[in-house]
Design an enzyme around this catalytic site. Structure first.
Site, PDB file in Angstrom:
ATOM      1  N   ASP B 262      19.426  25.495  46.812  1.00 13.36           N
ATOM      2  CA  ASP B 262      18.948  25.470  48.181  1.00 13.36           C
ATOM      3  C   ASP B 262      19.484  24.142  48.706  1.00 13.36           C
ATOM      4  O   ASP B 262      18.944  23.086  48.401  1.00 13.36           O
ATOM      5  CB  ASP B 262      17.418  25.498  48.204  1.00 13.36           C
ATOM      6  CG  ASP B 262      16.882  25.542  49.628  1.00 13.36           C
ATOM      7  OD1 ASP B 262      17.586  25.069  50.540  1.00 13.36           O
ATOM      8  OD2 ASP B 262      15.765  26.039  49.823  1.00 13.36           O
ATOM      9  N   HIS B 263      20.590  24.207  49.467  1.00 13.20           N
ATOM     10  CA  HIS B 263      21.323  22.965  49.718  1.00 13.20           C
ATOM     11  C   HIS B 263      20.491  21.963  50.502  1.00 13.20           C
ATOM     12  O   HIS B 263      20.785  20.784  50.521  1.00 13.20           O
ATOM     13  CB  HIS B 263      22.642  23.247  50.422  1.00 13.20           C
ATOM     14  CG  HIS B 263      22.483  23.770  51.808  1.00 13.20           C
ATOM     15  ND1 HIS B 263      22.392  25.109  52.073  1.00 13.20           N
ATOM     16  CD2 HIS B 263      22.366  23.149  52.986  1.00 13.20           C
ATOM     17  CE1 HIS B 263      22.226  25.284  53.361  1.00 13.20           C
ATOM     18  NE2 HIS B 263      22.203  24.116  53.948  1.00 13.20           N
ATOM     19  N   HIS B 325      14.114  27.374  52.918  1.00 15.71           N
ATOM     20  CA  HIS B 325      14.179  25.976  53.377  1.00 15.71           C
ATOM     21  C   HIS B 325      12.828  25.456  53.850  1.00 15.71           C
ATOM     22  O   HIS B 325      12.372  24.394  53.441  1.00 15.71           O
ATOM     23  CB  HIS B 325      15.171  25.843  54.529  1.00 15.71           C
ATOM     24  CG  HIS B 325      16.554  26.326  54.202  1.00 15.71           C
ATOM     25  ND1 HIS B 325      17.117  26.127  52.967  1.00 15.71           N
ATOM     26  CD2 HIS B 325      17.472  26.974  54.941  1.00 15.71           C
ATOM     27  CE1 HIS B 325      18.338  26.652  52.976  1.00 15.71           C
ATOM     28  NE2 HIS B 325      18.573  27.174  54.155  1.00 15.71           N
TER      29      HIS B 325
END
Lengths: 303, 572
Positions: B262-263, B325
């Site tokens: 999950d960048h 996110h």
């Protein structure tokens, strides 16, 4: 970039001028993480301030360059303020004439930013005990550069005499990529190192540091031998039935040799001063490994 | 982390072991590997396979070995964390993500001296490319997107380790070729059988790729080496599919070898949330229901669905953004302090707080969704969602979602967390705003403080990363008037000039095997448990999501949601 010249001025005038400029530009001194004091003579000034400005892109700082001038002239302070594109912070060149040369600390104290660390850097000649120097005393970190000394190996050998935690030397910073590469080579078990040597151009303080660091960590005699350079050219470590070698001839790419493995090309470029300084500013706590190493260098006889 | 040889739960490796090449000189890592594989499939006496495993171990890097390294010293903070020798295999290397993020990130890691000597990169895709073509594509991607300056010597080092294997994912021959290529790389580059597989592909390709990796034995590391797999979101589209996906991955890799990217979690400002909260004394005493009025977590995008329409239709904003996110951000902001900064303690605390998340009873009143219609976005006329190419004209997919959540624990009971995300909003912005209660008593007259708002601490995640604290200050003058002012810490201003991009940090963590910044499957499932009831509620409704003109702040139903609680969204 905007630059302001202030002849025969005082520190408080400089300080208010800085405030005025900041208000005009609309950028208050937020986000600055340190004050960097550069002590150098006029001939080093351009390169040093440039390197400091580049490093300040990673570490936004107020850069104060202290430039001692003619002792014989009338006592006075000339200042040059630069704000704008070249740096994210502010640069003030302070030229000290006459008796003021001995009282640089009095000029600096109103100009240091409150509540944030001070780093003092001597790109040229440095005092023997940086922390005891009036200007050096302000610094949480004091950066010297043995390479600029006339006898640079002697300089690095005597560093321990004036050492206070927080001192460091760019000759040590220069070998971080070498140390990092060698450490990576030892991430796979290698076996006991019997002995070895570090090859470098003559009178190279970093070679002495690297050799002492290796011999302390590997518990093996590592000597320094001369090569044509430039800078460090090789590290050879002999072990039972083979050797670990890092060799660099063009000051950009190195070859890593390990027993039982193919040779590999690794980027290992010499770094500009701004990079060294940026590394130095990244951590401001005392570098204990540096202390151990210069302690070793003082007693070292493998040069 | 030691990936010692353990029998996998996934049955025998299958009959199709790697084919032996024709001639191999003197014993090499390659032969040792073959011996290990032979040991598995042919039941040769255990002695032999143990000897082979030991030999293989001597070429591999594990955490223990790195700790035993005489040149490493925890006090020596100058030496960077460098990954051990390894190969990164990227599936779907021709995709947008690989070109824009992964390949440049690898170059940047190399430029910072963080890649091990011998590091190799294998691209796998359905293209008729030779190594040189792949090198050219990589070169162009690096030149265009890398954050650090281009240096010939770094490029040379990376270029030496570039390989390309053409083929489609259902082509057995291509995967056999991949096995051969990896063996050859182990020999010529000394990578010791350490492989990380990056699945930069749509999730529907995961099962077939993982099946192929299993078939060719690539999922089983010889003793002392490791195999890791990296997968990108989405991790399913609901709890059930997330579990199915996990079963596929789990059947081939041990849980601690699976890295879910999950960048957002790789971003400096997100990591800084933990530093802000747990390294200071200033904030933690007021970080609770006693002082906090509510929390707003926003991710606003100014772009539309564009080329992702095919994927986006049927998924929608809540699944695309909130499930991963925003809930991860919520977990970091709301969790208790971890006992240590390692993967296990961090994940434990995040799981605890995600478990405590509760949905309000009436989902109709506490959620809002919208769909952008045509309008003006930053001075440019843009199409509505239903007019986008690839979107069916009757699509009910939401492009804006807002939800109100509560956290049932002592710290947060009664403090609502408002999460919102949308496409084609007025501005691109991601932030977490902790809004504090008003002062219980104001010794000023009412008119003096009329325009004083609530104190707030805002963590700006992108763009212009930083932290803002909003508080009241006296307006200069003879009258007493108190007005909101901002105190600003601009993280991004200059600190970040060359600081690592999220993918750089995450790729390095994968190669090192350091998992704290990667969500665990349990977190993924807990997040779906929050989102699934909302999705079901929306699916039951026949109504079209409320339209909102592109370039505005979202649908009015979202504003009404806040207004019912006597609050308002922060201006975008």
């Amino acid at each position: 970039m905007t630059s302001f010249l202030m002849g025969s001025t005082t520190a408080s005038e400089i300080s208010s001028q800085l405030t005025r400029l900041r208000h005009q530009v609309g950028a208050p001194a937020v986000g600055m993480v340190l004050t960097l004091v550069v002590v150098c003579d006029e001939s080093h000034q351009y390169d040093a301030v440039r390197a400091a400005s580049e490093a300040s892109r990673e570490h936004p700082s107020r850069i104060l360059a202290v430039i001692p001038r003619e002792r014989e002239e009338a006592t006075r302070l000339d200042a040059e303020i630069r704000v704008g594109e070249l740096t994210t912070g502010e640069v003030v060149l302070l030229r000290l004439y006459g008796e003021l040369r001995e009282h640089a600390d009095s000029v600096l104290s109103p100009l240091l930013l409150a509540d944030i660390p001070v780093v003092v850097w001597w790109p040229g000649d440095a005092p023997e005990a940086p922390a005891k120097d009036p200007v050096g005393g302000y610094g949480q970190r004091r950066v010297t550069d043995a390479r600029s000394a006339r006898d640079s190996v002697a300089a690095i050998r005597s560093r321990i005499d004036g050492y206070t935690p927080g001192d460091t030397d760019l000759a040590w910073t220069r070998i971080t990529p070498w140390r990092s590469l060698l450490a990576a080579a030892f991430d796979q078990p290698v076996g006991k190192i019997l002995d070895g040597y570090v090859e470098a151009e003559p009178d190279h303080p970093s070679a002495a540091l690297l050799a002492v660091w290796l011999s302390q960590k590997l518990d093996a005699p590592i000597r320094v031998t001369e090569s044509k350079g430039p800078g460090l050219t090789a590290v050879r470590l002999r072990l039972d039935g083979g050797e670990v070698v890092v060799e660099r001839h063009d000051s950009r790419t190195a070859t890593l040799v390990r027993p039982g493995q193919p040779n590999r090309q690794v980027a290992l470029a010499r770094r500009p001063t701004s990079d060294l300084l940026a590394e130095e500013l990244r951590r401001l706590d005392p570098d204990e490994v540096y202390e151990e190493t210069i302690r070793g260098v003082a007693q070292y006889d493998g040069l | 982390m030691n990936d010692s040889e353990q029998p996998s739960s996934a049955g025998p490796a299958g009959p199709a072991g790697p084919a032996e090449p024709e001639s191999v000189p003197s014993p090499t890592a390659h032969e040792i590997e073959l011996a290990v594989h032979a040991g598995e499939s042919l039941n040769v006496p255990p002695d032999d396979s143990r000897a082979a495993a030991q030999a293989a171990a001597s070429t591999a890097t594990t955490m223990e070995v790195m700790e035993a390294n005489p040149l490493r010293d925890p006090r020596d903070k100058r030496l960077p964390r460098v990954a051990g020798p390894c190969v990164l295999v990227i599936f779907g290397v021709t995709g947008d993500l690989a070109r824009r993020k992964l390949l440049p990130a690898i170059y940047d890691l190399g430029n910072r001296g963080l890649l091990p000597p011998g590091f190799s990169l294998v691209g796998f895709a359905r293209r008729d490319w030779a190594h040189q073509d792949f090198a050219q594509i990589t070169h162009d991607a690096v030149k265009e997107h890398a954050r650090t300056p281009f240096r010939e010597e770094v490029w040379k080092q990376i270029c030496e380790g570039l390989h390309f294997v053409p083929g489609s994912f259902d082509d057995d021959g291509a995967f056999d070729a991949l096995v051969m290529a990896l063996k050859e790389i182990d020999e010529t580059r000394g990578t010791g059988g350490n492989y990380a597989f990056y699945l930069s592909t749509p999730p529907k390709a995961f099962p077939v790729i993982i099946q192929q990796l299993k078939r060719t034995g690539l999922t089983k590391p010889p003793a002392g080496s490791w195999r890791r797999v990296v997968i990108e979101k989405p991790f399913g589209h609901d709890l059930k599919s997330a579990r199915e996906l996990n079963q596929v991955v789990d059947s081939a890799f041990k849980p601690d070898s699976v890295f879910r990217i999950d960048h957002y979690l790789g971003k400096e400002t997100v990591q800084n949330i933990l530093a802000l909260r747990f390294a200071n004394t200033l904030f933690e005493p007021i970080w609770n229901r006693g002082y906090v009025d509510h929390v707003q977590i926003t991710m606003a995008e100014d772009i539309g669905v564009g080329g992702r329409a095919g994927y986006y239709d049927g998924i929608g904003a809540a699944r695309d953004v909130i499930q991963n996110h925003l809930l991860q951000l919520l977990a970091l902001v709301a969790m208790e302090d971890p006992t240590a900064f390692g993967a296990a303690p961090l994940r434990r605390e995040k799981e605890k707080v995600l478990e405590a998340v509760t949905l309000p009873e009436d989902l109709g009143l506490s959620t809002a969704r919208g769909q952008y219609t045509k309008g003006w976005q930053g001075g440019v006329p843009v199409r509505g969602f239903l007019e986008e190419e690839g979107v069916p004209p009757d699509s009910k997919t939401e492009t804006y979602a807002a939800i109100k959540l509560e956290i049932a624990n002592r710290r947060w009971a009664g403090v609502p967390f408002y999460l919102r995300t949308g496409k084609r909003l007025g501005r691109r912005m991601t932030e977490v705003a902790v809004v504090f209660q008003r002062a219980p008593h104001l010794p000023f007259s009412k008119t003096d403080t009329e325009i004083l708002g609530q104190n707030a601490l805002v963590i700006r995640i992108q763009p212009d990363e930083g932290i803002t604290v909003r508080f009241g200050s006296k307006v200069p003058g003879t009258a007493m008037e108190v007005r909101d002012v901002n105190m600003d810490f601009a993280y991004g201003e200059a600190f970040l000039e060359s600081s690592p991009e999220a993918y750089e940090r995450l790729l390095l963590d994968v190669l090192i095997g350091d998992p704290p910044l990667f969500p665990h499957q349990r977190e993924v499932e807990l997040s779906w448990k929050v989102i699934d009831p909302i999705e079901e509620f929306w699916a039951k409704s026949d109504e079209q999501p409320e339209g909102y003109p592109a370039g505005t702040g979202g649908p009015t139903s979202a504003d009404e949601l806040m207004a019912r609680d006597g609050r308002a969204w922060r201006r975008l």
